[in-house]
Scaffold this motif. Structure first.
Motif, PDB file in Angstrom:
ATOM      1  N   UNK A 298       5.254  -9.662 -17.010  1.00 30.17           N
ATOM      2  CA  UNK A 298       6.656  -9.771 -17.409  1.00 30.17           C
ATOM      3  C   UNK A 298       7.279 -11.111 -17.031  1.00 30.17           C
ATOM      4  N   UNK A 299       6.509 -11.967 -16.348  1.00 28.60           N
ATOM      5  CA  UNK A 299       7.001 -13.285 -16.003  1.00 28.60           C
ATOM      6  C   UNK A 299       7.706 -13.364 -14.660  1.00 28.60           C
ATOM      7  N   UNK A 300       7.572 -12.338 -13.840  1.00 26.03           N
ATOM      8  CA  UNK A 300       8.190 -12.365 -12.512  1.00 26.03           C
ATOM      9  C   UNK A 300       7.415 -13.336 -11.631  1.00 26.03           C
ATOM     10  N   UNK A 301       8.114 -13.977 -10.709  1.00 30.77           N
ATOM     11  CA  UNK A 301       7.513 -14.940  -9.810  1.00 30.77           C
ATOM     12  C   UNK A 301       7.148 -14.281  -8.488  1.00 30.77           C
ATOM     13  N   UNK A 302       5.966 -14.595  -7.987  1.00 33.74           N
ATOM     14  CA  UNK A 302       5.554 -14.085  -6.662  1.00 33.74           C
ATOM     15  C   UNK A 302       6.292 -14.897  -5.606  1.00 33.74           C
ATOM     16  N   UNK A 303       7.132 -14.227  -4.816  1.00 34.26           N
ATOM     17  CA  UNK A 303       7.933 -14.907  -3.809  1.00 34.26           C
ATOM     18  C   UNK A 303       7.147 -15.019  -2.501  1.00 34.26           C
TER      19      UNK A 303
ATOM     20  N   UNK B 121      -2.617   1.599  -7.795  1.00 30.94           N
ATOM     21  CA  UNK B 121      -1.194   1.330  -8.000  1.00 30.94           C
ATOM     22  C   UNK B 121      -0.764  -0.092  -7.640  1.00 30.94           C
ATOM     23  N   UNK B 122      -1.122  -0.630  -6.468  1.00 29.18           N
ATOM     24  CA  UNK B 122      -0.682  -2.004  -6.183  1.00 29.18           C
ATOM     25  C   UNK B 122      -1.173  -3.020  -7.219  1.00 29.18           C
ATOM     26  N   UNK B 123      -2.401  -2.879  -7.663  1.00 35.23           N
ATOM     27  CA  UNK B 123      -2.949  -3.790  -8.669  1.00 35.23           C
ATOM     28  C   UNK B 123      -2.226  -3.626  -9.999  1.00 35.23           C
ATOM     29  N   UNK B 124      -1.960  -2.391 -10.388  1.00 34.58           N
ATOM     30  CA  UNK B 124      -1.266  -2.108 -11.653  1.00 34.58           C
ATOM     31  C   UNK B 124       0.132  -2.723 -11.635  1.00 34.58           C
TER      32      UNK B 124
ATOM     33  N   UNK C 176       6.352   8.395 -10.775  1.00 32.72           N
ATOM     34  CA  UNK C 176       6.486   7.123 -10.069  1.00 32.72           C
ATOM     35  C   UNK C 176       6.292   5.954 -11.036  1.00 32.72           C
ATOM     36  N   UNK C 177       5.264   6.049 -11.885  1.00 28.95           N
ATOM     37  CA  UNK C 177       5.014   4.971 -12.846  1.00 28.95           C
ATOM     38  C   UNK C 177       6.135   4.872 -13.866  1.00 28.95           C
ATOM     39  N   UNK C 178       6.696   6.011 -14.264  1.00 32.12           N
ATOM     40  CA  UNK C 178       7.826   5.990 -15.189  1.00 32.12           C
ATOM     41  C   UNK C 178       9.038   5.327 -14.534  1.00 32.12           C
ATOM     42  N   UNK C 179       9.267   5.616 -13.260  1.00 34.08           N
ATOM     43  CA  UNK C 179      10.396   5.010 -12.553  1.00 34.08           C
ATOM     44  C   UNK C 179      10.222   3.502 -12.408  1.00 34.08           C
ATOM     45  N   UNK C 180       8.987   3.037 -12.302  1.00 35.52           N
ATOM     46  CA  UNK C 180       8.711   1.607 -12.185  1.00 35.52           C
ATOM     47  C   UNK C 180       8.634   0.922 -13.548  1.00 35.52           C
ATOM     48  N   UNK C 181       8.732   1.693 -14.632  1.00 39.24           N
ATOM     49  CA  UNK C 181       8.704   1.119 -15.971  1.00 39.24           C
ATOM     50  C   UNK C 181       7.315   0.933 -16.548  1.00 39.24           C
ATOM     51  N   UNK C 182       6.298   1.435 -15.869  1.00 38.48           N
ATOM     52  CA  UNK C 182       4.916   1.345 -16.365  1.00 38.48           C
ATOM     53  C   UNK C 182       4.644   2.579 -17.225  1.00 38.48           C
ATOM     54  N   UNK C 183       5.241   2.601 -18.397  1.00 37.26           N
ATOM     55  CA  UNK C 183       5.219   3.797 -19.246  1.00 37.26           C
ATOM     56  C   UNK C 183       3.823   4.168 -19.734  1.00 37.26           C
ATOM     57  N   UNK C 184       2.996   3.198 -20.036  1.00 41.05           N
ATOM     58  CA  UNK C 184       1.646   3.501 -20.519  1.00 41.05           C
ATOM     59  C   UNK C 184       0.845   4.204 -19.428  1.00 41.05           C
ATOM     60  N   UNK C 185       0.940   3.709 -18.207  1.00 42.24           N
ATOM     61  CA  UNK C 185       0.214   4.346 -17.111  1.00 42.24           C
ATOM     62  C   UNK C 185       0.795   5.726 -16.791  1.00 42.24           C
ATOM     63  N   UNK C 186       2.099   5.875 -16.926  1.00 41.52           N
ATOM     64  CA  UNK C 186       2.720   7.183 -16.727  1.00 41.52           C
ATOM     65  C   UNK C 186       2.181   8.183 -17.747  1.00 41.52           C
TER      66      UNK C 186
ATOM     67  N   UNK D 203       0.834  -1.201   0.000  1.00 39.65           N
ATOM     68  CA  UNK D 203       0.000   0.000   0.000  1.00 39.65           C
ATOM     69  C   UNK D 203       0.872   1.255   0.000  1.00 39.65           C
ATOM     70  N   UNK D 204       2.112   1.118   0.417  1.00 37.80           N
ATOM     71  CA  UNK D 204       3.033   2.252   0.380  1.00 37.80           C
ATOM     72  C   UNK D 204       3.304   2.685  -1.065  1.00 37.80           C
ATOM     73  N   UNK D 205       3.154   1.762  -1.999  1.00 38.42           N
ATOM     74  CA  UNK D 205       3.313   2.091  -3.413  1.00 38.42           C
ATOM     75  C   UNK D 205       2.274   3.124  -3.844  1.00 38.42           C
ATOM     76  N   UNK D 206       1.060   2.993  -3.317  1.00 43.48           N
ATOM     77  CA  UNK D 206       0.007   3.952  -3.621  1.00 43.48           C
ATOM     78  C   UNK D 206       0.313   5.340  -3.088  1.00 43.48           C
ATOM     79  N   UNK D 207       0.934   5.398  -1.927  1.00 40.72           N
ATOM     80  CA  UNK D 207       1.318   6.693  -1.355  1.00 40.72           C
ATOM     81  C   UNK D 207       2.347   7.367  -2.247  1.00 40.72           C
ATOM     82  N   UNK D 208       3.335   6.586  -2.697  1.00 43.41           N
ATOM     83  CA  UNK D 208       4.350   7.152  -3.580  1.00 43.41           C
ATOM     84  C   UNK D 208       3.751   7.587  -4.921  1.00 43.41           C
ATOM     85  N   UNK D 209       2.798   6.826  -5.414  1.00 44.63           N
ATOM     86  CA  UNK D 209       2.147   7.196  -6.671  1.00 44.63           C
ATOM     87  C   UNK D 209       1.358   8.491  -6.498  1.00 44.63           C
ATOM     88  N   UNK D 210       0.735   8.664  -5.340  1.00 43.37           N
ATOM     89  CA  UNK D 210      -0.013   9.900  -5.091  1.00 43.37           C
ATOM     90  C   UNK D 210       0.938  11.088  -4.980  1.00 43.37           C
TER      91      UNK D 210
END
Length: 96
Positions: free
Chosen positions: A89-94, A78-81, A36-46, A23-30
């Motif tokens: 991208x094929x990342x594994x949920x740890x 943001x967390x869902x996105x 924030x989305x550009x830094x995370x590589x989510x260019x379309x959302x940015x 949920x802290x991701x949402x705070x940073x996005x706000x």
């Protein structure tokens, strides 16, 4: 990034890099908006976030409600996105 207790952690199987989504991701996005989305590589959302913010600014003063809605809406989503992006991208949920 240090994982928090309520964070979902994803790991890139090719490089071993890990990213935490919480949920802290949402705070940073706000606070940082499209940057924030550009830094995370989510260019379309940015890009979408930036365009909607510019449109809201051009519709000043009545566009302020649209702008507030865009910023709060993206903060809540943001967390869902980010989780969907990492899975696509094929990342594994740890850990969840």
């Amino acid at each position: 990034m240090a994982p928090t207790s309520s964070a979902t952690i994803f790991q890139n199987p090719a490089t071993g890099q890990t990213e935490a989504v919480s949920s802290r991701s949402g705070v940073w996005a706000f606070l940082c908006g499209p940057f924030y989305f550009a830094a995370k590589g989510a260019w379309m959302h940015a890009a979408i976030h930036a365009v909607l913010t510019v449109i809201a600014a051009l519709l000043w003063p009545s566009g302020i409600l649209m702008g507030v809605g865009v910023w709060f809406g993206y903060a809540c989503a943001t967390p869902t996105i980010l989780e969907a992006r990492y899975q696509r991208l094929g990342w594994q949920r740890v850990s969840a």
